[in-house]
Scaffold this active site. Structure first.
Site, PDB file in Angstrom:
ATOM      1  N   ASP A  47       0.845  -1.101  -0.051  1.00 51.45           N
ATOM      2  CA  ASP A  47       0.016   0.000  -0.217  1.00 51.45           C
ATOM      3  C   ASP A  47       0.801   1.128   0.265  1.00 51.45           C
ATOM      4  O   ASP A  47       1.937   1.248   0.223  1.00 51.45           O
ATOM      5  CB  ASP A  47      -0.751   0.169   1.287  1.00 51.45           C
ATOM      6  CG  ASP A  47      -2.155  -0.897   1.047  1.00 51.45           C
ATOM      7  OD1 ASP A  47      -2.323  -1.303  -0.155  1.00 51.45           O
ATOM      8  OD2 ASP A  47      -2.760  -0.972   2.077  1.00 51.45           O
ATOM      9  N   LYS A  69      -3.803   3.045  -2.561  1.00 48.36           N
ATOM     10  CA  LYS A  69      -5.168   3.822  -2.798  1.00 48.36           C
ATOM     11  C   LYS A  69      -4.999   4.904  -1.841  1.00 48.36           C
ATOM     12  O   LYS A  69      -5.265   4.942  -0.712  1.00 48.36           O
ATOM     13  CB  LYS A  69      -6.297   2.934  -2.552  1.00 48.36           C
ATOM     14  CG  LYS A  69      -6.646   1.719  -3.384  1.00 48.36           C
ATOM     15  CD  LYS A  69      -7.608   0.673  -3.034  1.00 48.36           C
ATOM     16  CE  LYS A  69      -8.891   1.567  -3.728  1.00 48.36           C
ATOM     17  NZ  LYS A  69      -9.090   1.711  -4.979  1.00 48.36           N
ATOM     18  N   MET A 184      -9.065   8.634   8.154  1.00 45.73           N
ATOM     19  CA  MET A 184      -9.562   9.244   6.782  1.00 45.73           C
ATOM     20  C   MET A 184     -10.749  10.255   7.099  1.00 45.73           C
ATOM     21  O   MET A 184     -11.802  10.138   6.327  1.00 45.73           O
ATOM     22  CB  MET A 184      -9.947   8.105   6.015  1.00 45.73           C
ATOM     23  CG  MET A 184      -8.784   7.275   5.607  1.00 45.73           C
ATOM     24  SD  MET A 184      -9.625   5.737   4.888  1.00 45.73           S
ATOM     25  CE  MET A 184     -10.390   4.755   6.185  1.00 45.73           C
TER      26      MET A 184
END
Length: 280
Positions: A47, A69, A184
């Site tokens: 990642d 991502k 997030m």
């Protein structure tokens, strides 16, 4: 790394996939199984949030494939990443899927594992230290403290659509969770703060942003619920970040051990009511 010292631990078998958590940043926070897997894997699919220093533990000749991502940036589709793991395993490779934090904590590890099950690919889950715990520890903020909270809620600031999840019961969380840890959440922190204040949280409640946790670039912004959006914008901080709401943030002047290594003088302060009887 000399893996012979860990020969008694499980090994990646050809044709299988390990979904492994790399922790929040510091390579020293890798588990022994994660470090061993890095030294054995033929292909490492990693990642964006995996520290490059972790990848230095890969064995010579291992293939590194980036599958990051990041919100608002071009990135591979999740289904394509999952199918790539299947493809690599079917080719007989020992596959390490290395994910920041813990693969099962807002890491889409469950989605990837389900795809492996669907295609009869053997796999193993290796948990990692999630940023909502380890990252806050590196900022000197405990997730729980018995003088402050006996419960904590972990939530994500956006769903698959990129919006604030509409299935979150903000009123229940605002009323029932003394400490809230958000992944997030920076993009929508204004709306999230408004939701929590509307749910009854005090506008002056302590909030901290921990950016690039457990890395040399770590920064911490201490603010309040009412000022979180404005202060984050003024400080020009950017993701990745963990946001924590609650009185545990006020322990940071006493527990910022990383700051102390850089010369900060810590102060010993308690948050408890001094009239309350102390128990062991």
């Amino acid at each position: 790394m000399n893996n012979s010292a860990f020969s008694h631990l499980a090994s990646i078998e050809p044709g299988s996939v390990w979904l492994v958590g790399a922790g929040p940043g510091d390579p020293g926070l890798l588990t022994l199984l994660a470090a061993k897997a890095l030294g054995e894997a033929d292909v490492i699919v990693h990642d964006a949030l995996v520290n490059e220093d972790c990848l230095k533990l890969a064995r010579p000749g291992a293939v590194l494939e980036y599958a990051g991502k990041r919100g608002g940036k071009p990135s591979a589709r999740q289904r394509d990443i999952s199918l790539r793991l299947v493809e690599l395993a079917r080719a007989g490779h020992r596959v390490l899927r290395l994910k920041g934090g813990d693969p099962f904590v807002f890491g889409r590890g469950g989605e990837e594992a389900l795809m492996l099950v669907e295609h009869n690919v053997p796999f193993r889950i290796v948990p990692g230290i999630t940023a909502g715990i380890g990252g806050l520890a590196y900022a000197g903020i405990p997730v729980t403290h018995r003088e402050v909270n006996h419960a904590v809620t972990f939530l994500t600031g956006h769903d698959s659509s990129g919006l604030v999840p509409d299935r979150i019961d903000w009123e229940a969380i605002g009323r029932g969770s003394p400490v809230i840890v958000m992944y997030m959440a920076m993009k929508h922190i204004g709306q999230i703060s408004a939701n929590l204040i509307a749910a009854g949280r005090h506008p002056d409640e302590a909030v901290a942003f921990v950016c690039n946790a457990a890395t040399p670039m770590q920064t911490v912004l201490e603010t309040t619920l009412a000022r979180a959006e404005a202060d984050a914008a003024a400080a020009n901080i950017e993701p990745p970040a963990i946001v924590v709401v609650g009185e545990v943030v006020r322990l940071r002047p006493s527990l910022d051990w990383l700051g102390a290594l850089a010369g900060r003088r810590l102060v010993s302060e308690r948050l408890a009511d001094p009239q309350r009887k102390e128990t062991a």
